[in-house]
Design a protein around this motif. Sequence first.
Motif, short mmCIF file in Angstrom:
data_model
loop_
_atom_site.label_atom_id
_atom_site.label_comp_id
_atom_site.label_asym_id
_atom_site.label_seq_id
_atom_site.Cartn_x
_atom_site.Cartn_y
_atom_site.Cartn_z
N VAL A 75 0.86 -1.19 0.00
CA VAL A 75 0.00 0.00 0.00
C VAL A 75 0.90 1.24 0.00
CG1 VAL A 75 -1.81 1.28 1.22
CG2 VAL A 75 -1.79 -1.24 1.28
N ILE A 76 0.74 2.05 -1.02
CA ILE A 76 1.48 3.32 -1.06
C ILE A 76 0.67 4.35 -0.29
CG2 ILE A 76 2.26 5.19 -2.57
CD1 ILE A 76 2.71 3.05 -4.74
N GLY A 77 1.26 4.91 0.76
CA GLY A 77 0.52 5.89 1.55
C GLY A 77 1.17 6.13 2.88
N ARG A 78 0.45 6.90 3.71
CA ARG A 78 0.97 7.23 5.05
C ARG A 78 0.48 6.19 6.03
NH1 ARG A 78 -1.20 12.93 6.38
NH2 ARG A 78 -1.15 11.96 8.42
N ARG A 79 1.41 5.48 6.68
CA ARG A 79 0.99 4.36 7.53
C ARG A 79 0.19 4.82 8.75
NH1 ARG A 79 6.18 3.90 7.41
NH2 ARG A 79 6.21 1.92 6.27
N GLN A 121 -3.08 4.75 -1.31
CA GLN A 121 -4.04 5.58 -0.57
C GLN A 121 -4.69 6.50 -1.59
OE1 GLN A 121 -2.10 7.66 2.63
NE2 GLN A 121 -3.82 9.02 3.01
N THR A 122 -5.99 6.75 -1.47
CA THR A 122 -6.71 7.46 -2.53
C THR A 122 -6.20 8.87 -2.79
OG1 THR A 122 -8.34 8.10 -0.88
CG2 THR A 122 -8.89 6.19 -2.26
N THR A 123 -5.57 9.48 -1.78
CA THR A 123 -5.13 10.88 -1.93
C THR A 123 -3.63 11.00 -2.21
OG1 THR A 123 -5.03 10.97 0.48
CG2 THR A 123 -6.98 11.92 -0.56
N THR A 124 -3.03 9.92 -2.66
CA THR A 124 -1.59 9.96 -2.97
C THR A 124 -1.35 10.79 -4.23
OG1 THR A 124 -1.38 7.74 -2.08
CG2 THR A 124 0.45 8.52 -3.43
N GLN A 125 -0.25 11.53 -4.21
CA GLN A 125 0.13 12.31 -5.39
C GLN A 125 0.59 11.34 -6.49
OE1 GLN A 125 2.84 15.55 -4.41
NE2 GLN A 125 3.67 15.33 -6.46
N VAL A 126 0.10 11.56 -7.70
CA VAL A 126 0.39 10.61 -8.79
C VAL A 126 1.89 10.43 -9.00
CG1 VAL A 126 0.16 10.23 -11.28
CG2 VAL A 126 -1.80 11.06 -9.98
N GLY A 127 2.64 11.52 -9.01
CA GLY A 127 4.08 11.44 -9.26
C GLY A 127 4.80 10.61 -8.20
N CYS A 152 -7.87 8.67 -6.21
CA CYS A 152 -9.23 9.08 -6.59
C CYS A 152 -9.22 10.24 -7.59
CB CYS A 152 -10.06 9.40 -5.36
SG CYS A 152 -9.74 11.00 -4.62
N SER A 153 -10.28 10.31 -8.38
CA SER A 153 -10.33 11.32 -9.43
C SER A 153 -10.38 12.76 -8.88
CB SER A 153 -11.50 11.05 -10.39
OG SER A 153 -12.64 10.72 -9.66
N PRO A 154 -11.09 13.05 -7.76
CA PRO A 154 -11.02 14.41 -7.24
C PRO A 154 -9.59 14.82 -6.87
CG PRO A 154 -12.93 13.30 -6.34
CD PRO A 154 -12.13 12.25 -7.06
N THR A 155 -8.81 13.91 -6.31
CA THR A 155 -7.42 14.25 -5.97
C THR A 155 -6.64 14.56 -7.24
OG1 THR A 155 -7.39 12.95 -3.93
CG2 THR A 155 -5.27 13.29 -5.02
N LYS A 156 -6.81 13.73 -8.27
CA LYS A 156 -6.09 13.98 -9.53
C LYS A 156 -6.52 15.32 -10.14
CE LYS A 156 -5.43 9.13 -10.81
NZ LYS A 156 -5.99 8.01 -11.57
N ARG A 181 -3.93 20.93 8.67
CA ARG A 181 -2.53 20.50 8.72
C ARG A 181 -2.40 18.98 8.56
NH1 ARG A 181 -0.27 25.27 8.00
NH2 ARG A 181 -1.36 26.80 9.22
N ASP A 182 -3.45 18.23 8.94
CA ASP A 182 -3.39 16.76 8.84
C ASP A 182 -3.97 16.25 7.54
OD1 ASP A 182 -2.30 16.60 11.34
OD2 ASP A 182 -4.23 16.38 12.35
N SER A 183 -4.36 17.15 6.66
CA SER A 183 -4.98 16.72 5.41
C SER A 183 -3.91 16.33 4.40
CB SER A 183 -5.86 17.86 4.86
OG SER A 183 -6.14 17.64 3.50
N ASN A 184 -3.93 15.06 4.02
CA ASN A 184 -2.90 14.53 3.11
C ASN A 184 -2.87 15.30 1.80
OD1 ASN A 184 -0.87 12.53 2.76
ND2 ASN A 184 -2.20 11.49 1.29
N ASN A 185 -4.04 15.47 1.19
CA ASN A 185 -4.04 16.10 -0.14
C ASN A 185 -3.73 17.60 -0.05
OD1 ASN A 185 -6.82 17.60 -0.46
ND2 ASN A 185 -7.16 15.75 0.71
N THR A 186 -4.09 18.25 1.08
CA THR A 186 -3.73 19.67 1.25
C THR A 186 -2.21 19.80 1.29
OG1 THR A 186 -5.75 20.09 2.49
CG2 THR A 186 -3.99 21.70 2.72
N ASN A 187 -1.58 18.94 2.08
CA ASN A 187 -0.11 18.99 2.19
C ASN A 187 0.55 18.72 0.84
OD1 ASN A 187 0.09 19.69 4.93
ND2 ASN A 187 -0.34 17.59 5.54
N GLN A 188 -0.09 17.89 0.04
CA GLN A 188 0.48 17.61 -1.29
C GLN A 188 0.37 18.83 -2.21
OE1 GLN A 188 -1.09 13.98 -2.75
NE2 GLN A 188 -0.16 12.79 -1.12
N LEU A 189 -0.71 19.58 -2.06
CA LEU A 189 -0.84 20.81 -2.88
C LEU A 189 0.24 21.81 -2.48
CD1 LEU A 189 -4.74 21.18 -2.81
CD2 LEU A 189 -3.36 20.47 -4.76
#
Length: 305
Positions: free
Chosen positions: A117-121, A158-164, A189-193, A215-223
């Motif tokens: 699983v690619i993501g934050r454990r 994980q659905t909010t992982t950055q594609v790169g 997920c498509s909304p994250t992409k 601050r704990d939002s995975n996709n926010t931190n990726q942006l």
Amino acid sequence: MQIVRADEMGMCFGVRDALAVLDRIEAPASVTIHGELVHNGDVLAALDRRGFHQTPERARTVPATPAVLITAHGISDRERRRLRAADKQLIDTTCPLVRRAHEAAQALQAEGRRVVVIGRRDHVEVRGLVEDLRDPIVVGEAGEVTSWPEARLGVISQTTTQVGRAEAIVAAIRAANPHADVRVVDTICSPTKARVAAVDALLARVDALVVVGGRDSNNTNQLVARGRAAGVATVHVGAAAELDAGWFVGRRVVGLTAGTSTPDATIDAVHARLRAIAATAAAARPAVAGPPGAAPAPRAPQRTP
Ligand code: SF4
């Protein structure tokens, strides 16, 4: 200072649907929200005021209320069985795209693959995914990849992982495990992409970026990481009050984006504050005298509602 909003930003349908379910609950005091519904303090405080019980981190103890609400992040089937065995009524708002990631992991395991699983454990979604798997591996960075003995590996994200990031980790897995048959299922997920694509388009046009989200939002931190990696001055705020006018001195075009757990009202409040900062800066700029007979210098833009 010009302000440009990303074409796609803010709350995704998965979080909106979960909040809509909560809106319809008539007896909040009988419900425990099992884990953090969204990574947003204002939303959590509003739920608190309505009388919902909340477990900030999914507790191992069974909630005392008769009903338990499963958040959009989902839980494992093992956890679901534990709650049902305790006679809890489950209100399930698991996002269908998280459910799809669970199904993909199970299908890969059923093919005899060890699941990576690619993501934050430490993320609640990842914990839900791995709890149903036999000896899963969680990888957050390409540098954590190593050689595993299995001849068959299955990879999900994980659905909010950055594609790169996911692509770099998959490449590292293939390189470190040339003996293995590696099957990858794209569960981002498509909304994250869409939000990442929109911020990339924005970054080409701006010299500063404001990202709104928890601050704990995975996709926010990726942006935020996306903005900084592009060399654009980037600031991360949770609310309008955190914006410091001094940070915007000399900025010409400022982009605005937000993570998938950020309510529209929070984004709009940040946008309004940015407009106020821009108006103040324009009013303070000295007027430039034109040649004799030239039209007067343009007026400072007025603050819009
Ligand atoms: S971020 Fe994606 S997977 Fe998560 S709730 Fe939103 S739409 Fe669903």
